[in-house]
Design a protein around this motif. Sequence first.
Motif, PDB file in Angstrom:
ATOM      1  N   ARG A 164      -4.461 -30.707-131.769  1.00  0.00           N
ATOM      2  CA  ARG A 164      -3.082 -30.787-131.257  1.00  0.00           C
ATOM      3  C   ARG A 164      -2.103 -31.463-132.200  1.00  0.00           C
ATOM      4  NH1 ARG A 164      -2.183 -28.696-125.738  1.00  0.00           N
ATOM      5  NH2 ARG A 164      -4.103 -27.489-125.658  1.00  0.00           N
ATOM      6  N   GLY A 165      -2.611 -32.187-133.203  1.00  0.00           N
ATOM      7  CA  GLY A 165      -1.719 -32.878-134.130  1.00  0.00           C
ATOM      8  C   GLY A 165      -1.680 -34.373-133.876  1.00  0.00           C
ATOM      9  N   LEU A 166      -1.235 -35.091-134.894  1.00  0.00           N
ATOM     10  CA  LEU A 166      -1.164 -36.544-134.799  1.00  0.00           C
ATOM     11  C   LEU A 166      -0.230 -36.987-133.666  1.00  0.00           C
ATOM     12  CD1 LEU A 166      -0.972 -37.539-138.576  1.00  0.00           C
ATOM     13  CD2 LEU A 166      -2.948 -37.760-137.036  1.00  0.00           C
ATOM     14  N   ASN A 167      -0.618 -38.088-133.066  1.00  0.00           N
ATOM     15  CA  ASN A 167       0.207 -38.742-132.032  1.00  0.00           C
ATOM     16  C   ASN A 167       0.369 -37.899-130.767  1.00  0.00           C
ATOM     17  OD1 ASN A 167       0.703 -40.967-133.821  1.00  0.00           O
ATOM     18  ND2 ASN A 167       2.258 -39.711-134.848  1.00  0.00           N
ATOM     19  N   THR A 168      -0.619 -37.032-130.487  1.00  0.00           N
ATOM     20  CA  THR A 168      -0.578 -36.245-129.249  1.00  0.00           C
ATOM     21  C   THR A 168      -1.505 -36.799-128.174  1.00  0.00           C
ATOM     22  OG1 THR A 168      -2.260 -34.731-130.127  1.00  0.00           O
ATOM     23  CG2 THR A 168       0.059 -34.106-130.436  1.00  0.00           C
ATOM     24  N   TRP A 169      -2.426 -37.663-128.545  1.00  0.00           N
ATOM     25  CA  TRP A 169      -3.410 -38.198-127.596  1.00  0.00           C
ATOM     26  C   TRP A 169      -2.776 -39.153-126.592  1.00  0.00           C
ATOM     27  CZ3 TRP A 169      -8.393 -37.652-125.982  1.00  0.00           C
ATOM     28  CH2 TRP A 169      -9.015 -38.736-125.365  1.00  0.00           C
ATOM     29  N   GLN A 170      -2.115 -40.163-127.090  1.00  0.00           N
ATOM     30  CA  GLN A 170      -1.608 -41.201-126.207  1.00  0.00           C
ATOM     31  C   GLN A 170      -0.602 -40.673-125.184  1.00  0.00           C
ATOM     32  OE1 GLN A 170      -3.087 -44.035-126.085  1.00  0.00           O
ATOM     33  NE2 GLN A 170      -1.820 -44.850-124.416  1.00  0.00           N
ATOM     34  N   PRO A 171       0.350 -39.811-125.575  1.00  0.00           N
ATOM     35  CA  PRO A 171       1.248 -39.266-124.548  1.00  0.00           C
ATOM     36  C   PRO A 171       0.515 -38.480-123.461  1.00  0.00           C
ATOM     37  CG  PRO A 171       2.157 -38.924-126.728  1.00  0.00           C
ATOM     38  CD  PRO A 171       0.756 -39.406-126.928  1.00  0.00           C
ATOM     39  N   ALA A 172      -0.512 -37.716-123.854  1.00  0.00           N
ATOM     40  CA  ALA A 172      -1.280 -36.969-122.853  1.00  0.00           C
ATOM     41  C   ALA A 172      -2.029 -37.914-121.920  1.00  0.00           C
ATOM     42  CB  ALA A 172      -2.250 -36.017-123.544  1.00  0.00           C
ATOM     43  N   ILE A 173      -2.606 -38.965-122.483  1.00  0.00           N
ATOM     44  CA  ILE A 173      -3.323 -39.950-121.674  1.00  0.00           C
ATOM     45  C   ILE A 173      -2.371 -40.625-120.682  1.00  0.00           C
ATOM     46  CG2 ILE A 173      -4.573 -42.144-121.743  1.00  0.00           C
ATOM     47  CD1 ILE A 173      -6.228 -39.742-122.652  1.00  0.00           C
ATOM     48  N   LEU A 174      -1.180 -40.977-121.135  1.00  0.00           N
ATOM     49  CA  LEU A 174      -0.203 -41.606-120.243  1.00  0.00           C
ATOM     50  C   LEU A 174       0.199 -40.650-119.120  1.00  0.00           C
ATOM     51  CD1 LEU A 174       2.068 -43.492-122.811  1.00  0.00           C
ATOM     52  CD2 LEU A 174       0.384 -44.474-121.240  1.00  0.00           C
ATOM     53  N   GLY A 175       0.356 -39.376-119.457  1.00  0.00           N
ATOM     54  CA  GLY A 175       0.679 -38.387-118.434  1.00  0.00           C
ATOM     55  C   GLY A 175      -0.429 -38.259-117.412  1.00  0.00           C
ATOM     56  N   LEU A 176      -1.674 -38.253-117.885  1.00  0.00           N
ATOM     57  CA  LEU A 176      -2.811 -38.182-116.971  1.00  0.00           C
ATOM     58  C   LEU A 176      -2.923 -39.444-116.130  1.00  0.00           C
ATOM     59  CD1 LEU A 176      -5.338 -36.372-119.301  1.00  0.00           C
ATOM     60  CD2 LEU A 176      -4.912 -35.731-116.915  1.00  0.00           C
ATOM     61  N   ASP A 177      -2.667 -40.593-116.736  1.00  0.00           N
ATOM     62  CA  ASP A 177      -2.663 -41.840-115.963  1.00  0.00           C
ATOM     63  C   ASP A 177      -1.691 -41.736-114.781  1.00  0.00           C
ATOM     64  OD1 ASP A 177      -4.535 -43.161-117.535  1.00  0.00           O
ATOM     65  OD2 ASP A 177      -3.036 -44.249-118.726  1.00  0.00           O
ATOM     66  N   TRP A 178      -0.500 -41.213-115.054  1.00  0.00           N
ATOM     67  CA  TRP A 178       0.517 -41.115-114.009  1.00  0.00           C
ATOM     68  C   TRP A 178       0.101 -40.123-112.929  1.00  0.00           C
ATOM     69  CZ3 TRP A 178       3.735 -36.963-112.539  1.00  0.00           C
ATOM     70  CH2 TRP A 178       4.708 -37.291-111.581  1.00  0.00           C
ATOM     71  N   LEU A 179      -0.395 -38.957-113.339  1.00  0.00           N
ATOM     72  CA  LEU A 179      -0.809 -37.949-112.362  1.00  0.00           C
ATOM     73  C   LEU A 179      -1.906 -38.482-111.451  1.00  0.00           C
ATOM     74  CD1 LEU A 179      -0.912 -34.751-114.616  1.00  0.00           C
ATOM     75  CD2 LEU A 179       0.661 -35.154-112.713  1.00  0.00           C
ATOM     76  N   ALA A 181      -2.872 -41.659-110.914  1.00  0.00           N
ATOM     77  CA  ALA A 181      -2.439 -42.815-110.124  1.00  0.00           C
ATOM     78  C   ALA A 181      -1.535 -42.406-108.975  1.00  0.00           C
ATOM     79  CB  ALA A 181      -1.723 -43.825-111.022  1.00  0.00           C
ATOM     80  N   SER A 182      -0.818 -41.283-109.152  1.00  0.00           N
ATOM     81  CA  SER A 182       0.109 -40.812-108.126  1.00  0.00           C
ATOM     82  C   SER A 182      -0.567 -39.929-107.092  1.00  0.00           C
ATOM     83  CB  SER A 182       1.272 -40.046-108.780  1.00  0.00           C
ATOM     84  OG  SER A 182       1.981 -40.883-109.685  1.00  0.00           O
ATOM     85  N   GLY A 183      -1.839 -39.626-107.289  1.00  0.00           N
ATOM     86  CA  GLY A 183      -2.593 -38.883-106.290  1.00  0.00           C
ATOM     87  C   GLY A 183      -2.529 -37.376-106.423  1.00  0.00           C
ATOM     88  N   PHE A 184      -2.013 -36.855-107.530  1.00  0.00           N
ATOM     89  CA  PHE A 184      -1.971 -35.407-107.724  1.00  0.00           C
ATOM     90  C   PHE A 184      -3.386 -34.856-107.893  1.00  0.00           C
ATOM     91  CE2 PHE A 184       2.324 -36.536-108.989  1.00  0.00           C
ATOM     92  CZ  PHE A 184       3.086 -35.471-108.526  1.00  0.00           C
ATOM     93  N   ARG A 185      -3.597 -33.656-107.387  1.00  0.00           N
ATOM     94  CA  ARG A 185      -4.843 -32.951-107.710  1.00  0.00           C
ATOM     95  C   ARG A 185      -4.771 -32.563-109.180  1.00  0.00           C
ATOM     96  NH1 ARG A 185      -7.235 -27.579-106.681  1.00  0.00           N
ATOM     97  NH2 ARG A 185      -5.293 -26.862-105.729  1.00  0.00           N
ATOM     98  N   THR A 186      -5.685 -33.098-109.956  1.00  0.00           N
ATOM     99  CA  THR A 186      -5.610 -32.987-111.408  1.00  0.00           C
ATOM    100  C   THR A 186      -6.920 -32.451-111.955  1.00  0.00           C
ATOM    101  OG1 THR A 186      -4.166 -34.937-111.423  1.00  0.00           O
ATOM    102  CG2 THR A 186      -5.081 -34.249-113.534  1.00  0.00           C
TER     103      THR A 186
END
Length: 326
Positions: A164-179, A181-186
């Motif tokens: 995916r390219g440099l610096n793509t991991w952390q933003p994806a992880i933060l997005g998954l953390d939010w999903l 933690a918010s109770g979305f079916r993920t």
Amino acid sequence: MSTTFATPSATEPLAKFTDPDVTATGEPRARVALRQLETLWFNTGTLCNITCRNCYIESSPTNDALVYLTAAEVSRFLNEAKQLGTREIGFTGGEPFMNPEILAMLGEALAMGFDVLVLTNAMTPMQRPRIKEGLMELHRRFGSKLCLRVSLDHHTQARHEEERGLNTWQPAILGLDWLCASGFRTAIAGRTCWHETADMARQGYAQLFKERGWSIDADDAGQLMLFPEMAGSDTVPEITTRCWSILGKSPDEMMCASSRMVVKRNGAVAPVVLPCTLLPYDTAFEMGTTLADAGKADGGMFDSGAVKLCHRHCAEFCVLGGGSCS
């Protein structure tokens, strides 16, 4: 990227994936009839916030070969799909959350009673305040009817960013953390190109899920999907009618037995229907501008609505790879 059907001379060998009806060896080509339209996919546009190394649809910040669908265009197909008893609506891209009307599309599909699946990288486009607020409202109203499947190509940062390219991991992880933690079916979509067994991959993802506190079951193929790679090699075999018995598989198992996808080409007047998510650019696989037209598409790559498996993705991803986007 359209396909042309050339007629070889008597001495010229037939190239693979050329003739809709026969393979290069002269055998009848396999075809798949639509058993039931279970999942209708919408490609919301090929623009994406990142450029991956091997994106099958070549999405990028500059690729607008498939332009943004509008909510009005999607609505027409949703009404058709409802009449056909379709269960699920899928949204893919590009990055769907870059489409300015994505929340309206999701809202209408959910309000009509469909299960809704969104394929996303969970990065900046999804994490904008307006999008997060809209998603939270949809989650409040429709709960688990909405599922977000996040592309996480490996359970380690190094290999994910290799794709995916440099610096793509952390933003994806933060997005998954939010999903989560918010109770979305993920759910998670990973790749199988890393020279590790499926068990090794699932164990690696399971450890990541545990460390992050995500309630995703790595042993559930519906929650962690591991997709076969599509390298486009010339060694990919064609699928003949004999292959079903040789491989012990049924045409009904293939993605095009239960799915169709809607796209809108840059410069086109209207969206068109394609057999599946894997063939976005080949105009030879256009089935018409309505689901009704698609159901009776004939000639070329189609036989009274059935799809002739005349593309290497049909063999590599679906038949031999056992992959399905649904």
